[in-house]
Design a protein around this motif. Structure first.
Motif, PDB file in Angstrom:
ATOM      1  N   ASN A  13       0.869  -1.413   0.028  1.00  0.00           N
ATOM      2  CA  ASN A  13       0.164  -0.056   0.054  1.00  0.00           C
ATOM      3  C   ASN A  13       0.782   1.122   0.179  1.00  0.00           C
ATOM      4  OD1 ASN A  13      -2.766  -1.052  -0.043  1.00  0.00           O
ATOM      5  ND2 ASN A  13      -2.487  -1.743   2.088  1.00  0.00           N
ATOM      6  N   GLU A  31      -3.895   2.685  -5.453  1.00  0.00           N
ATOM      7  CA  GLU A  31      -5.055   1.999  -5.804  1.00  0.00           C
ATOM      8  C   GLU A  31      -5.547   2.048  -7.084  1.00  0.00           C
ATOM      9  OE1 GLU A  31      -6.330  -0.507  -4.322  1.00  0.00           O
ATOM     10  OE2 GLU A  31      -5.681  -0.248  -2.079  1.00  0.00           O
ATOM     11  N   SER A  66      -4.253  -3.434  -4.444  1.00  0.00           N
ATOM     12  CA  SER A  66      -5.179  -4.237  -4.198  1.00  0.00           C
ATOM     13  C   SER A  66      -5.055  -5.534  -5.112  1.00  0.00           C
ATOM     14  CB  SER A  66      -6.664  -3.862  -4.247  1.00  0.00           C
ATOM     15  OG  SER A  66      -6.828  -2.646  -3.636  1.00  0.00           O
ATOM     16  N   VAL A  79     -10.116  -7.241  -0.823  1.00  0.00           N
ATOM     17  CA  VAL A  79      -9.760  -5.816  -0.868  1.00  0.00           C
ATOM     18  C   VAL A  79      -9.930  -5.114  -2.258  1.00  0.00           C
ATOM     19  CG1 VAL A  79      -7.913  -6.046   0.688  1.00  0.00           C
ATOM     20  CG2 VAL A  79      -7.120  -6.056  -1.551  1.00  0.00           C
TER      21      VAL A  79
END
Length: 437
Positions: free
Chosen positions: A147, A152, A156, A168
């Motif tokens: 992360n 994103e 994920s 996720v």
């Protein structure tokens, strides 16, 4: 059909019918605490969703409850907590029998957003080793690193592909993966295990270990990885099959691969008697059985088509072999079936080993050498971006999927009976022709 295979299939069918009877006998237990304060501990990994975090809570009276809590409360496996809120029975939603799904895990109640108090007492202050707490701490560190280095939805996708964190995935990417026929990429399976095992084996060989020691070291790391991702059915199945085949190699008696698949199914059902009712179990075993039965058939067909690269032939053959066996299961559970899957798999599947290796390199170097982690993360972003682009673009094309109304279970039974009959007829015909030569 071999006699041993027939015996194993018979045992499997008997087990399935027995578990059907056991499943019907399971009833909801009335929980003493309908409302009020309940003390217990967190007994599972924490699944961080878009607006909440989900975990299994075990009360002091040993009752399991699924808890959906505020996402921003800092909770970990093994924490002793007190929840104060409504305890209720789960409900069916979107034609998904959530109560039946949970009951097969011994869970009969859920609690949505209760007040949570983290308890600290003398027992909590005593430092002691907890295997699962150790495992989940490592996993959470890996999640934090990915992360940190990726945006994103790339992060994920990588977490789902490497650590099995498919929960996720955002809804748009998940839909794209399903419609493009790439959802299997983020469901850790035998293919992922083979990639990891092969990479580890090669790594230890490069370090100078002999083949036997390299194999043992790779298997030890692989066992740790299996625990890390939560021991899904597909991985357990791959492990049992691999163990049987390896044992046969050691004693000089090559094992029947289909028999090893059936034995793996029997072992998992004996371990968790309603496992066969889970979609992940059905898709995992169906995919492997499809490859074993139909890969050569489709490979011979695609070889006759000129100017198709060899790697494309193999990917197409695997894809079609899997689809011919699992599409009724997909249609029954999801109501749609991807027809663009062969194309999307050719464009993406060869990159899966690179995606996984880069993902683990970022996780490892992110712990102690940031410059290397940044370098690997750039290439990881590039590949994950390509996967996302293919999934969302092909999945959004008109006609990418065929939508079905609610499929009858009898349609599935008849389909597999006909497919089995055709396969038996073809095999018998080939055997007769061979004997006449």
């Amino acid at each position: 059909m071999y006699k041993s295979t027939f015996v194993l299939i018979s045992i499997l069918i008997v087990l399935i019918f027995l578990t059907l009877y056991i499943d019907k006998s399971v009833q909801y237990r009335e929980f003493f605490y309908n409302n009020g304060k309940i003390k217990g501990k967190i007994a599972s990994d924490i699944e961080t969703l878009s607006k909440s975090q989900k975990f299994i809570f075990v009360s002091e009276s040993n009752e399991k409850i699924i808890v959906f809590a505020n996402r921003y409360i800092n909770l970990n496996y093994g924490d002793k907590i007190e929840i104060n809120g409504k305890i209720e029975k789960p409900e069916i939603f979107n034609d998904f029998d959530y109560p039946a799904f949970l009951s097969r895990q011994g869970i009969f109640y859920v609690s949505y957003y209760p007040n949570i108090i983290l308890l600290s007492d003398l027992q909590n202050l005593i430092v002691k080793f907890d295997f699962w707490r150790f495992i989940y701490k490592i996993k959470n560190n890996m999640r934090d690193i990915i992360n940190k280095y990726l945006p994103e939805p790339n992060a994920s996708l990588v977490l789902a592909t490497t650590l099995g964190d498919d929960f996720v995935l955002d809804s748009e990417l998940n839909i794209g993966l399903v419609k493009s026929g790439l959802r299997h990429m983020v469901a850790v399976s035998g293919l992922h295990i083979a990639i990891i095992l092969g990479t580890l084996f090669l790594f230890f060989i490069i370090l100078g270990l002999k083949r036997n020691y390299a194999t043992i070291a790779a298997l030890m790391f692989l066992l740790f990885y299996v625990f890390l991702i939560g021991m899904p059915f597909s991985v357990i199945r791959a492990g049992i099959m691999g163990g049987i085949l390896f044992l046969g190699f050691l004693i000089g008696r090559p094992s029947n691969i289909i028999n090893s698949l059936i034995i793996a199914a029997i072992a998992i059902i004996l371990w968790q008697n309603t496992a066969w009712q889970e979609i992940s179990f059905q898709l995992s075993f169906g995919a492997v059985l499809g490859i074993l039965l139909f890969f050569n058939f489709f490979q011979n067909i695609f070889k006759k088509i000129p100017k198709i690269p060899k790697f494309s032939i193999d990917i197409l053959s695997v894809t079609m072999a899997v689809l011919i066996l699992i599409w009724p299961i997909s249609v029954y559970n999801f109501g749609e079936f991807s027809i663009i899957a062969p194309i999307s798999n050719i464009l993406v599947l060869p990159l899966l080993p690179i995606l996984m290796i880069l993902g683990f390199l970022v996780m490892i170097f992110g712990m102690f050498f940031a410059p290397a982690a940044y370098l690997f993360s750039w290439f990881l972003w590039l590949i994950s971006e390509w996967v996302i682009l293919v999934a969302e673009f092909l999945g959004s094309l008109p006609g990418a999927t065929i939508t079905f109304d609610r499929t009858s279970i009898w349609f599935i039974i008849i389909y597999y009976l006909l497919l089995g009959g055709i396969l038996y007829f073809v095999k018998s015909k080939i055997k007769i022709e061979d004997s006449n030569l």
